[in-house]
Write a protein that holds these residues in place. Sequence first.
Motif, short mmCIF file in Angstrom:
data_model
loop_
_atom_site.label_atom_id
_atom_site.label_comp_id
_atom_site.label_asym_id
_atom_site.label_seq_id
_atom_site.Cartn_x
_atom_site.Cartn_y
_atom_site.Cartn_z
N ALA A 143 0.32 -1.10 0.09
CA ALA A 143 -0.27 0.27 0.22
C ALA A 143 1.28 0.92 0.28
O ALA A 143 0.62 2.25 -0.65
N LEU A 144 2.21 1.26 0.38
CA LEU A 144 2.69 2.56 0.33
C LEU A 144 3.66 2.20 0.08
O LEU A 144 4.70 3.52 -0.15
N SER A 145 3.85 1.62 -1.57
CA SER A 145 4.30 1.89 -2.59
C SER A 145 4.11 2.84 -3.75
O SER A 145 5.00 3.04 -4.73
N THR A 146 3.10 3.58 -3.25
CA THR A 146 2.83 4.66 -4.21
C THR A 146 1.19 5.28 -3.82
O THR A 146 0.60 4.66 -2.87
N GLU A 147 1.91 6.47 -3.30
CA GLU A 147 0.42 7.63 -3.20
C GLU A 147 -0.32 7.91 -4.46
O GLU A 147 -0.91 8.60 -4.45
N LYS A 148 0.23 7.71 -5.47
CA LYS A 148 -0.46 8.11 -6.43
C LYS A 148 -1.92 7.40 -6.88
O LYS A 148 -2.74 8.09 -7.72
N GLU A 149 -2.00 6.34 -6.95
CA GLU A 149 -2.85 5.09 -7.05
C GLU A 149 -3.24 4.03 -6.23
O GLU A 149 -2.00 3.64 -5.76
N GLU A 150 -4.25 3.60 -6.22
CA GLU A 150 -4.52 2.52 -5.85
C GLU A 150 -3.88 1.25 -6.45
O GLU A 150 -3.25 1.13 -7.31
N ILE A 151 -3.90 0.41 -4.93
CA ILE A 151 -2.58 -0.91 -5.15
C ILE A 151 -4.29 -2.21 -4.82
O ILE A 151 -4.63 -1.54 -4.29
N MET A 152 -3.78 -2.95 -5.13
CA MET A 152 -4.35 -4.90 -4.96
C MET A 152 -3.86 -5.51 -4.78
O MET A 152 -2.73 -6.01 -5.86
N GLY A 153 -4.22 -6.46 -4.21
CA GLY A 153 -3.77 -7.36 -4.22
C GLY A 153 -4.78 -8.86 -3.75
O GLY A 153 -6.30 -8.21 -3.19
N LEU A 154 -4.79 -10.28 -3.43
CA LEU A 154 -5.11 -11.23 -3.18
C LEU A 154 -5.09 -11.67 -1.47
O LEU A 154 -3.78 -12.20 -1.89
N LEU A 155 -5.65 -12.06 -0.89
CA LEU A 155 -5.71 -12.81 0.18
C LEU A 155 -5.87 -14.34 0.34
O LEU A 155 -6.96 -15.05 -0.48
N ILE A 156 -5.04 -14.93 0.64
CA ILE A 156 -4.86 -16.43 1.50
C ILE A 156 -5.22 -17.31 2.19
O ILE A 156 -4.42 -16.39 2.71
N GLY A 157 -4.80 -18.26 2.26
CA GLY A 157 -5.84 -18.90 3.84
C GLY A 157 -7.14 -19.98 3.60
O GLY A 157 -7.05 -20.32 2.93
N GLU A 158 -7.41 -19.74 4.65
CA GLU A 158 -8.52 -21.42 5.02
C GLU A 158 -9.51 -20.56 5.99
O GLU A 158 -9.53 -19.22 6.47
N VAL A 159 -11.10 -20.98 5.92
CA VAL A 159 -12.00 -20.41 6.21
C VAL A 159 -12.73 -21.06 7.24
O VAL A 159 -13.16 -22.39 6.47
N ASP A 160 -12.66 -21.02 8.63
CA ASP A 160 -14.21 -22.18 8.96
C ASP A 160 -15.31 -21.33 8.90
O ASP A 160 -15.89 -20.59 9.33
N ILE A 220 -17.82 -23.34 9.80
CA ILE A 220 -18.48 -23.55 11.16
C ILE A 220 -18.93 -21.89 12.27
O ILE A 220 -20.08 -21.53 12.27
N HIS A 221 -17.30 -21.50 13.00
CA HIS A 221 -17.55 -20.81 13.47
C HIS A 221 -17.55 -19.43 12.89
O HIS A 221 -17.49 -18.33 12.75
N LYS A 222 -17.37 -19.75 11.24
CA LYS A 222 -17.30 -18.33 10.53
C LYS A 222 -15.87 -16.51 10.60
O LYS A 222 -16.45 -15.85 11.02
N ARG A 223 -14.44 -17.51 10.64
CA ARG A 223 -13.99 -16.97 10.89
C ARG A 223 -12.61 -17.21 9.45
O ARG A 223 -13.13 -18.43 8.96
N SER A 224 -12.20 -16.38 8.94
CA SER A 224 -11.03 -16.69 8.35
C SER A 224 -9.71 -16.49 8.49
O SER A 224 -9.35 -15.36 9.64
N TYR A 225 -8.95 -17.30 8.09
CA TYR A 225 -7.49 -17.43 8.89
C TYR A 225 -6.56 -16.87 7.36
O TYR A 225 -6.37 -17.56 6.58
N ILE A 226 -5.63 -15.93 7.36
CA ILE A 226 -5.40 -14.99 6.45
C ILE A 226 -3.73 -15.40 6.53
O ILE A 226 -3.52 -14.62 6.92
N LYS A 227 -3.44 -16.55 5.70
CA LYS A 227 -1.78 -16.86 5.73
C LYS A 227 -0.56 -16.34 4.88
O LYS A 227 0.06 -15.91 4.65
N SER A 228 -1.62 -15.82 3.53
CA SER A 228 -0.67 -15.23 2.67
C SER A 228 -0.84 -14.10 1.67
O SER A 228 -2.67 -14.13 1.96
N THR A 229 -0.47 -13.59 0.89
CA THR A 229 -1.01 -12.30 -0.16
C THR A 229 -0.54 -13.22 -1.30
O THR A 229 0.30 -13.09 -1.39
N MET A 230 -1.62 -12.45 -2.39
CA MET A 230 -0.35 -12.34 -3.88
C MET A 230 -0.87 -10.73 -4.43
O MET A 230 -1.98 -10.82 -4.47
N ILE A 231 0.63 -10.12 -4.88
CA ILE A 231 0.44 -9.22 -5.29
C ILE A 231 -0.06 -9.25 -6.70
O ILE A 231 0.42 -9.70 -6.91
#
Length: 262
Positions: free
Chosen positions: A26-43, A45-56
């Motif tokens: 996010a801090l790599s540029t202040e001129k435009e928005e950046i975006m990535g995807l989050l990777i992990g697993e979802v419970d 039953i308890h409706k919880r996400s565990y974010i373990k990695s990301t892909m730029i």
Amino acid sequence: MADNKGDFLRYAVMDADVYAMCVQHALSTEKEEIMGLLIGEVDTIHKRSYIKSTMILTRSDKKPDRVEISPEQICTASSYADKLAERMKRPWRVLGWYHSHPHITVWPSIVDLRTQATYQMMDPFFVGLIFSVYQTSGNSMNNSVYICCFQTVRNGSSCDKRCVNLEIAPSSLKSYNLEGSIKLPKILYEEEVKSHDEQTSEDMDNLTRLYNESIKTVELVHIVSYVAKPLAIDLEERLNITKKRIAELEKLKRRLIAQKNQ
């Protein structure tokens, strides 16, 4: 889309090294928005996400107030998540997305809410994160980083946000996240080269062409100075700390062995 009141995320837990990667991106540029995807697993039953990695991701459209990615990149991210799942022997998948709001409020725009709603049509537990960066308060020159973790609720034809509790969990720097982090300068470089090449045509006069090339050079130097170099320094510091910790543990090991043999 009818909103199923039972199908929504209650809690999200993000590893600290993933948080650091997202903030760095996010801090790599202040001129435009950046975006990535989050990777992990979802419970589910308890409706919880565990974010373990990301892909730029490489941005297909660079604008101050929005960011877009291609469908091909979604497929690439899914394939990457599958490889990580096999590597970690865990049911990991793409479970969310993140983007930045440079110089503006952290709250999702109507476009953000609609984008999130589209993702939730495919996965009701899909989560969105917004990192508001380059915000200053009053006369202070210190930058603050604000995070919004949200989902979208449909109320007829309108979209409202639902805030999701977010926890940053302590974690060490994983090898797969290190691999992703060091790709950031290369991705920014490819974006900059592609952007300037698209603006260069054969019928340009030499002065205009020279000006465009000089602007591209300045931007590439910016990437090296403000992204690649600090990243290298940070990783070198991490390496030195790790070496020091290993030396301390080796010293402790020798002392314990000596005490045992007495």
